[in-house]
Design a protein around this motif. Structure first.
Motif, PDB file in Angstrom:
ATOM      1  N   ILE A 148      44.848  32.806  44.366  1.00 39.87           N
ATOM      2  CA  ILE A 148      43.728  32.139  43.655  1.00 39.87           C
ATOM      3  C   ILE A 148      44.316  31.291  42.532  1.00 39.87           C
ATOM      4  O   ILE A 148      45.022  31.797  41.661  1.00 39.87           O
ATOM      5  CB  ILE A 148      42.734  33.180  43.071  1.00 39.87           C
ATOM      6  CG1 ILE A 148      42.128  34.035  44.186  1.00 39.87           C
ATOM      7  CG2 ILE A 148      41.639  32.481  42.276  1.00 39.87           C
ATOM      8  CD1 ILE A 148      41.220  35.171  43.689  1.00 39.87           C
ATOM      9  N   LYS A 149      44.012  29.993  42.596  1.00 36.57           N
ATOM     10  CA  LYS A 149      44.629  29.068  41.640  1.00 36.57           C
ATOM     11  C   LYS A 149      44.023  29.211  40.243  1.00 36.57           C
ATOM     12  O   LYS A 149      42.876  29.610  40.113  1.00 36.57           O
ATOM     13  CB  LYS A 149      44.429  27.625  42.125  1.00 36.57           C
ATOM     14  CG  LYS A 149      45.055  27.361  43.467  1.00 36.57           C
ATOM     15  CD  LYS A 149      45.817  26.054  43.485  1.00 36.57           C
ATOM     16  CE  LYS A 149      46.779  25.930  44.641  1.00 36.57           C
ATOM     17  NZ  LYS A 149      46.585  26.801  45.792  1.00 36.57           N
ATOM     18  N   GLY A 150      44.809  28.859  39.230  1.00 37.85           N
ATOM     19  CA  GLY A 150      44.280  28.894  37.868  1.00 37.85           C
ATOM     20  C   GLY A 150      45.216  29.631  36.939  1.00 37.85           C
ATOM     21  O   GLY A 150      46.196  30.223  37.370  1.00 37.85           O
ATOM     22  N   ASP A 151      44.859  29.544  35.637  1.00 37.63           N
ATOM     23  CA  ASP A 151      45.670  30.193  34.615  1.00 37.63           C
ATOM     24  C   ASP A 151      45.034  31.551  34.322  1.00 37.63           C
ATOM     25  O   ASP A 151      44.131  31.678  33.502  1.00 37.63           O
ATOM     26  CB  ASP A 151      45.644  29.308  33.352  1.00 37.63           C
ATOM     27  CG  ASP A 151      46.739  29.700  32.391  1.00 37.63           C
ATOM     28  OD1 ASP A 151      47.667  30.419  32.805  1.00 37.63           O
ATOM     29  OD2 ASP A 151      46.657  29.287  31.222  1.00 37.63           O
ATOM     30  N   TRP A 152      45.470  32.578  35.004  1.00 35.20           N
ATOM     31  CA  TRP A 152      44.855  33.895  34.846  1.00 35.20           C
ATOM     32  C   TRP A 152      45.873  34.952  35.221  1.00 35.20           C
ATOM     33  O   TRP A 152      46.894  34.639  35.838  1.00 35.20           O
ATOM     34  CB  TRP A 152      43.610  34.010  35.726  1.00 35.20           C
ATOM     35  CG  TRP A 152      43.900  33.995  37.202  1.00 35.20           C
ATOM     36  CD1 TRP A 152      44.276  32.916  37.938  1.00 35.20           C
ATOM     37  CD2 TRP A 152      43.857  35.101  38.104  1.00 35.20           C
ATOM     38  NE1 TRP A 152      44.467  33.276  39.251  1.00 35.20           N
ATOM     39  CE2 TRP A 152      44.205  34.614  39.386  1.00 35.20           C
ATOM     40  CE3 TRP A 152      43.546  36.460  37.967  1.00 35.20           C
ATOM     41  CZ2 TRP A 152      44.266  35.441  40.499  1.00 35.20           C
ATOM     42  CZ3 TRP A 152      43.592  37.270  39.088  1.00 35.20           C
ATOM     43  CH2 TRP A 152      43.947  36.756  40.340  1.00 35.20           C
ATOM     44  N   ARG A 153      45.623  36.198  34.823  1.00 30.33           N
ATOM     45  CA  ARG A 153      46.546  37.238  35.269  1.00 30.33           C
ATOM     46  C   ARG A 153      45.831  38.436  35.884  1.00 30.33           C
ATOM     47  O   ARG A 153      44.679  38.712  35.580  1.00 30.33           O
ATOM     48  CB  ARG A 153      47.539  37.616  34.181  1.00 30.33           C
ATOM     49  CG  ARG A 153      47.012  38.353  33.003  1.00 30.33           C
ATOM     50  CD  ARG A 153      48.158  38.474  31.963  1.00 30.33           C
ATOM     51  NE  ARG A 153      47.703  39.087  30.755  1.00 30.33           N
ATOM     52  CZ  ARG A 153      48.397  39.083  29.616  1.00 30.33           C
ATOM     53  NH1 ARG A 153      49.568  38.487  29.539  1.00 30.33           N
ATOM     54  NH2 ARG A 153      47.929  39.674  28.548  1.00 30.33           N
ATOM     55  N   LEU A 154      46.584  39.097  36.739  1.00 30.39           N
ATOM     56  CA  LEU A 154      46.031  40.152  37.567  1.00 30.39           C
ATOM     57  C   LEU A 154      46.753  41.460  37.275  1.00 30.39           C
ATOM     58  O   LEU A 154      47.983  41.540  37.400  1.00 30.39           O
ATOM     59  CB  LEU A 154      46.226  39.770  39.046  1.00 30.39           C
ATOM     60  CG  LEU A 154      45.793  40.775  40.113  1.00 30.39           C
ATOM     61  CD1 LEU A 154      44.294  41.034  40.039  1.00 30.39           C
ATOM     62  CD2 LEU A 154      46.144  40.243  41.502  1.00 30.39           C
ATOM     63  N   ARG A 155      45.988  42.457  36.861  1.00 26.90           N
ATOM     64  CA  ARG A 155      46.580  43.781  36.662  1.00 26.90           C
ATOM     65  C   ARG A 155      45.893  44.754  37.618  1.00 26.90           C
ATOM     66  O   ARG A 155      44.877  44.416  38.237  1.00 26.90           O
ATOM     67  CB  ARG A 155      46.344  44.260  35.228  1.00 26.90           C
ATOM     68  CG  ARG A 155      47.013  43.411  34.161  1.00 26.90           C
ATOM     69  CD  ARG A 155      46.804  44.092  32.814  1.00 26.90           C
ATOM     70  NE  ARG A 155      47.258  43.276  31.706  1.00 26.90           N
ATOM     71  CZ  ARG A 155      48.512  43.246  31.248  1.00 26.90           C
ATOM     72  NH1 ARG A 155      49.452  43.965  31.840  1.00 26.90           N
ATOM     73  NH2 ARG A 155      48.825  42.503  30.215  1.00 26.90           N
ATOM     74  N   PHE A 156      46.404  45.953  37.701  1.00 28.00           N
ATOM     75  CA  PHE A 156      45.757  46.963  38.546  1.00 28.00           C
ATOM     76  C   PHE A 156      46.065  48.344  38.003  1.00 28.00           C
ATOM     77  O   PHE A 156      47.093  48.559  37.370  1.00 28.00           O
ATOM     78  CB  PHE A 156      46.216  46.836  40.005  1.00 28.00           C
ATOM     79  CG  PHE A 156      47.703  46.926  40.180  1.00 28.00           C
ATOM     80  CD1 PHE A 156      48.323  48.153  40.343  1.00 28.00           C
ATOM     81  CD2 PHE A 156      48.481  45.777  40.164  1.00 28.00           C
ATOM     82  CE1 PHE A 156      49.699  48.229  40.480  1.00 28.00           C
ATOM     83  CE2 PHE A 156      49.856  45.846  40.306  1.00 28.00           C
ATOM     84  CZ  PHE A 156      50.471  47.072  40.460  1.00 28.00           C
ATOM     85  N   MET A 157      45.163  49.271  38.249  1.00 28.77           N
ATOM     86  CA  MET A 157      45.390  50.665  37.896  1.00 28.77           C
ATOM     87  C   MET A 157      44.455  51.547  38.720  1.00 28.77           C
ATOM     88  O   MET A 157      43.344  51.127  38.985  1.00 28.77           O
ATOM     89  CB  MET A 157      45.213  50.894  36.408  1.00 28.77           C
ATOM     90  CG  MET A 157      43.811  50.686  35.905  1.00 28.77           C
ATOM     91  SD  MET A 157      43.732  50.620  34.133  1.00 28.77           S
ATOM     92  CE  MET A 157      44.323  52.249  33.716  1.00 28.77           C
ATOM     93  N   THR A 158      44.897  52.694  39.183  1.00 29.40           N
ATOM     94  CA  THR A 158      46.184  53.287  38.908  1.00 29.40           C
ATOM     95  C   THR A 158      46.991  53.370  40.198  1.00 29.40           C
ATOM     96  O   THR A 158      46.429  53.565  41.272  1.00 29.40           O
ATOM     97  CB  THR A 158      45.966  54.707  38.342  1.00 29.40           C
ATOM     98  OG1 THR A 158      45.256  54.610  37.132  1.00 29.40           O
ATOM     99  CG2 THR A 158      47.261  55.414  38.105  1.00 29.40           C
ATOM    100  N   SER A 159      48.280  53.318  40.043  1.00 35.43           N
ATOM    101  CA  SER A 159      49.196  53.370  41.160  1.00 35.43           C
ATOM    102  C   SER A 159      49.741  54.780  41.253  1.00 35.43           C
ATOM    103  O   SER A 159      50.331  55.267  40.297  1.00 35.43           O
ATOM    104  CB  SER A 159      50.340  52.430  40.795  1.00 35.43           C
ATOM    105  OG  SER A 159      50.768  51.710  41.864  1.00 35.43           O
ATOM    106  N   HIS A 160      49.555  55.459  42.368  1.00 38.31           N
ATOM    107  CA  HIS A 160      50.100  56.814  42.525  1.00 38.31           C
ATOM    108  C   HIS A 160      51.521  56.689  43.063  1.00 38.31           C
ATOM    109  O   HIS A 160      51.740  56.037  44.088  1.00 38.31           O
ATOM    110  CB  HIS A 160      49.213  57.601  43.492  1.00 38.31           C
ATOM    111  CG  HIS A 160      49.473  59.078  43.508  1.00 38.31           C
ATOM    112  ND1 HIS A 160      50.731  59.610  43.656  1.00 38.31           N
ATOM    113  CD2 HIS A 160      48.628  60.131  43.376  1.00 38.31           C
ATOM    114  CE1 HIS A 160      50.646  60.930  43.629  1.00 38.31           C
ATOM    115  NE2 HIS A 160      49.385  61.271  43.451  1.00 38.31           N
TER     116      HIS A 160
END
Ligand code: SAH
Ligand code: SF4
Ligand code: F3S
Length: 461
Positions: A248-260
């Motif tokens: 997905i284009k644009g100035d943004w950031r992607l985080r995620f939680m939680t990783s086992h």
């Protein structure tokens, strides 16, 4: 209006209009994790559709709703205290509607205790029936019924619930619901039900819409995002979902939680390393650094397997940082076993640690294990762990002196009057700057550290 029949949403709107001058006010208080925050935003979305405005004052509210957490005893005690405190308000204002929902209510004995202890609570409902809020409120308002609606886990995920987001720049997006892991200490699988992944197209569509509307940070949510995709009609996994979102284009950031850790794959780290939008930061809860305790916790990985994941991530991303969750004083843990947890944090050097003293949760496996170490003793171990982590965090901050960090500016810090932004590793940096930077990215050079707080100045990208 559907086919000439008023919907519950419309009927609640009318019933509330008879009770209040102007828009009715709702006070929604959410406890617990981001999953609950995301549910709270859906509850607010539904309430807004029913004509409610929102307030932060329980005194002026026409509806008070507590969205609760059951993960530790302390979390539950707070809710019992806060609900109890509403008794006088309800006496003063009999028309006030009081509702309690969320994870606590999904434990039968807690829901019953809530009803018995607080007869002035009008509505108790569980985590699977949020979409039925208009119908539930209708019954409470029209028949003055006291309602309790729990269970009812649905096969399909409801994609039609409106969301009223708390933030303008950062958004939560649920990737999957529930948990199948049954870590022996944890109540979540009992109160949230089985794992269910959202269709990837729905997740992508939601994220595209958010980026288009100017959101700068999206956090994908799930109790174990690494098992994303199981049971979907079209096969897919979490690294695959991340890759599609990253395009997905644009100035943004992607985080995620939680990783086992048991399901964190090399592929996951490769995708993060090669991505445009995912910061090199991973929240990877290890819970304990001792193999016997990890086994008792039913975590399904060993200390060495955990450390080898960290090593691999550092190999493909030399600048990667980690945060983690830890439990101190699991039933039967000895001091020597606890020290293995301390040695693990020294080895990995987490930038931040979320530390908890074990809290027995009725109905879980660990709650019936012998637990000979006193709470007081566990408190000492806990303090010992915090002290070690403090030293690590301070050293880590010192090492950041002179570095340049791309921060997302969140707000103005009340105490210092400086702008407050978050680094890719999720640390806060304060720096002088203009209000127009709020909600945007800025490049900040770290010029000062004091303990684990960072200060800096803006520099050109
Ligand atoms: N799904 C996430 C964690 C959700 S609960 C995961 O597996 O990492 C958040 C944290 O609360 C857990 O990581 C654990 O450290 C802590 N926790 C859960 N149950 C607990 C209990 N009974 N006592 C103390 N801490 C607990
Ligand atoms: Fe609880 Fe374990 Fe599920 Fe996390 S993975 S929510 S700790 S059972
Ligand atoms: Fe608490 Fe429920 Fe989250 S128990 S931690 S709010 S999933």
């Amino acid at each position: 209006m559907k086919n000439g029949v008023e919907t519950y949403t419309e009927q609640v709107q009318k019933l509330m209009a008879n009770r209040t001058n102007g828009a009715p006010l709702a006070f929604v208080r959410t406890y617990g994790c981001q999953q609950n925050v995301a549910d709270g935003e859906k509850i607010k979305g539904l309430l807004a559709q029913m004509g409610f405005d929102f307030t932060n004052s329980d005194q002026e509210a026409d509806l008070i709703l507590f969205n609760t957490c059951a993960v530790r005893e302390h979390a539950e005690d707070r809710v019992f205290g806060n609900v109890g405190a509403l008794k006088h308000l309800k006496r003063k204002k009999p028309g006030l509607v009081i509702a309690v929902c969320g994870c606590m209510t999904e434990q039968q004995q807690v829901a019953e205790r809530l009803q018995k202890t607080f007869p002035f609570v009008d509505l108790v409902f569980g985590t699977h029936v949020i979409h039925r809020l208009p119908e539930m409120l209708y019954h409470v308002l029209s028949d003055s019924q006291h309602l309790m609606l729990l269970g009812h886990e649905e096969r399909n995920i409801r994609e039609d619930i409106p969301i009223r987001r708390d933030g303008k720049h950062r958004a939560w997006v649920t990737a999957m619901y529930g948990c199948d892991n049954f870590c022996s200490y944890c109540i979540v699988p009992y109160v949230r039900g089985r794992e269910k992944s959202r269709n990837p197209d729905d997740v992508i569509h939601e994220c595209e819409g958010l980026v288009e509307r100017g959101y700068k940070e999206i956090t994908l949510l799930g109790q174990n995002v690494n098992s994303y995709g199981k049971g979907l009609e079209t096969p897919g996994d979490f690294p695959g979902l991340l890759q599609r979102l990253d395009s997905i284009k644009g100035d943004w950031r992607l985080r995620f939680m939680t990783s086992h850790p048991k399901d964190a794959s090399r592929e996951l780290f490769n995708v993060i390393a090669g991505s445009q939008h995912i910061p090199h930061h991973i929240h990877l809860p290890f819970q304990s650094g001792n193999d016997r305790i990890l086994g008792e916790m039913n975590r399904k990985y060993s200390r060495e397997q955990y450390l080898s994941l960290i090593r691999y991530a550092r190999q493909v991303m030399p600048d990667v940082t980690f945060t983690s969750d830890v439990i101190v004083g699991f039933p039967g843990e000895t001091y020597e076993e606890f020290r293995d947890t301390v040695s693990l944090i020294k080895e990995v050097k987490f930038v931040n640690l979320f530390t908890f003293i074990y809290s027995p949760r009725p109905g879980t496996q660990a709650a019936s294990m012998p637990d000979p170490v006193s709470h007081e003793e566990k408190t000492h171990w806990f303090a010992e762990l915090l002290k070690e982590q403090e030293e690590i965090a301070i050293k880590n901050c010192k090492q950041m002196l002179g570095s340049r960090q791309r921060v997302l500016v969140e707000n103005r810090d009340k105490k210092t009057g400086l702008l407050s932004g978050r680094t890719p590793g999720s640390l806060i940096v304060l720096f002088p700057g203009d209000d127009s930077l709020v909600g945007n990215f800025a490049q900040v050079e770290v010029t000062e550290t004091n303990g684990w707080s960072l200060k800096g100045k803006e520099v050109a990208f």
